[in-house]
Design a protein around this motif. Sequence first.
Motif, PDB file in Angstrom:
ATOM      1  N   PRO A  41       0.806  -1.220   0.000  1.00 40.71           N
ATOM      2  CA  PRO A  41       0.000   0.000   0.000  1.00 40.71           C
ATOM      3  C   PRO A  41       0.840   1.272   0.000  1.00 40.71           C
ATOM      4  O   PRO A  41       0.420   2.291  -0.540  1.00 40.71           O
ATOM      5  N   LEU A  42       2.017   1.223   0.613  1.00 37.14           N
ATOM      6  CA  LEU A  42       2.858   2.418   0.681  1.00 37.14           C
ATOM      7  C   LEU A  42       3.256   2.894  -0.711  1.00 37.14           C
ATOM      8  O   LEU A  42       3.055   4.057  -1.072  1.00 37.14           O
ATOM      9  N   TYR A  68      -5.396   0.643   1.219  1.00 44.31           N
ATOM     10  CA  TYR A  68      -4.637   0.298   2.415  1.00 44.31           C
ATOM     11  C   TYR A  68      -5.166  -0.970   3.073  1.00 44.31           C
ATOM     12  O   TYR A  68      -4.434  -1.952   3.245  1.00 44.31           O
ATOM     13  N   VAL A 326       2.192   4.920   5.896  1.00 46.78           N
ATOM     14  CA  VAL A 326       0.976   4.944   5.071  1.00 46.78           C
ATOM     15  C   VAL A 326       0.065   6.080   5.502  1.00 46.78           C
ATOM     16  O   VAL A 326      -0.523   6.784   4.668  1.00 46.78           O
TER      17      VAL A 326
END
Length: 503
Positions: A41-42, A68, A326
């Motif tokens: 997700p990052l 995320y 995140v």
Amino acid sequence: MDILHNLAFGFEHALTLQNLMFCALGCTVGTLVGLLPGLGPLATISLLLPLTYSIPTGAALIMLAGIYYGAQYGDSVSAITMKIPHASSIVACIDGYQMTLKGKTGLALFTAGVSSFIGGTVAIVVLATLAPKLGEVAFLFGPADYCALMLVGFVCVSFVTTGSLLNGLAMCLIGVLLGQIGTDVNSGMMRYTMDLPFLSDGVSLVSIALGCFGIAEITKNLDAREERSPFNGKIHLMPTWAEFKRIIPSALRGSVVGSVLGILPGGGPTIAQFAAYAIDKKVSKHRNEIGSGAIEGVAGQAAADEAAARTSFIPLMSIGIPENAVMALMMAAFVIKGIQPGPNMIAGHPDLFWGLVASMWVGNVFLVVLNVPLVRYWLSVFKIPYSVLFPAILFFCCVGTYSVNNNLDDIYITAVFGILGYACMRLELDAAPLMLGFILGPMLEENFRRAMLLSRGSFEVFVTRPISGTLIGLIALFVLWQLVVFVMDARKARRAGLSEQPA
């Protein structure tokens, strides 16, 4: 009753056709990047930040949030079926992959899906309950208190992401200095621009995010030339009633653990999964089976994983402090859309806040209904060769950076930060504190100037006010504790060295 009314208000916004489409898109993309090794997700959120300029505010934030928590589920699928762990699915490899070897892949995937749904639901209740109350407390903060709170955020994020307070604070300082590049709002003077006109407006947030996280992560993964083959085993999803009854208690325990650890700075899914697994090994009725393919070993960590992913939004949306990398990117998305996360967000943008909270439960439903039956099709993603995947991502990085200001200089800046981010990875320095420093740096300067103005230049305001004084005291105690630990470790290393010397 107020919570029910607010949630009903949020569902009115979350269930619009536009928001439903972007929620489904976010969950789908999140599951996809969770399956791919090296893409999480990052990196994905950093790649998609430029798109938020052309997407309505609520839909953009719902999509990024879906990426995320959708990635948390995708991580579990690859860990269970192929023993390919991500940071948030390391524990799933233990019992999940053992279940796959025993021919129980479908049961493990069903357990992960249902447990994720339970964990997400519990976390949403916690989020809806605690975030507004923390927002009300944040109204008591003055400029000096906000400065102290940001320093606490620097210290916490610096330590939990890098493991070294000194390295983390150094990265935060670099981020703060990068945030000062451009034109000073008060004096109108150019600062740290090196007489380059394109830096007069400062460094683009998108350039730093894409460079330090997106391009750097892709470059790092090019070093690992591992060939992956798709899973070809049989998948039968439905469990028996006895197996289902074993899922619920473990999932509830994991939900509580994940909800609590997700709120704490640096907690997040990674720590939550280990904590939930450790608790199951102590209190579960089938604890002797955990480690060799037990349902509880999958259920507890999956619930904790999803719960922590959602409650990590609480510090961001209630007091404006991101607790991990995140959340720092999510804060960047808020800032890009002209919204400052914090107590004023809950009061000034209730439709956005409650719509985002309600969309998380809608995303839960999407993850269960869409992803569990389609597991075999998701696993075909591993057939995409890296030689095709990574150049395509780099191309979209350049396009996304250029599309923000239609300026080629932004691509060069992104490339520079990509090199910087990759160098940080090789030096084992986390770029998350840098991102946090860049985002909070201008706000820290603004509140510091305001505090100095109100106190007529006296630094005593930071220790005489109860809130800021308490926060500064906590920072001092933490730094002192780190110094004590450092001295003790140095003495132990010295004694060990002396004992190894020949007589």
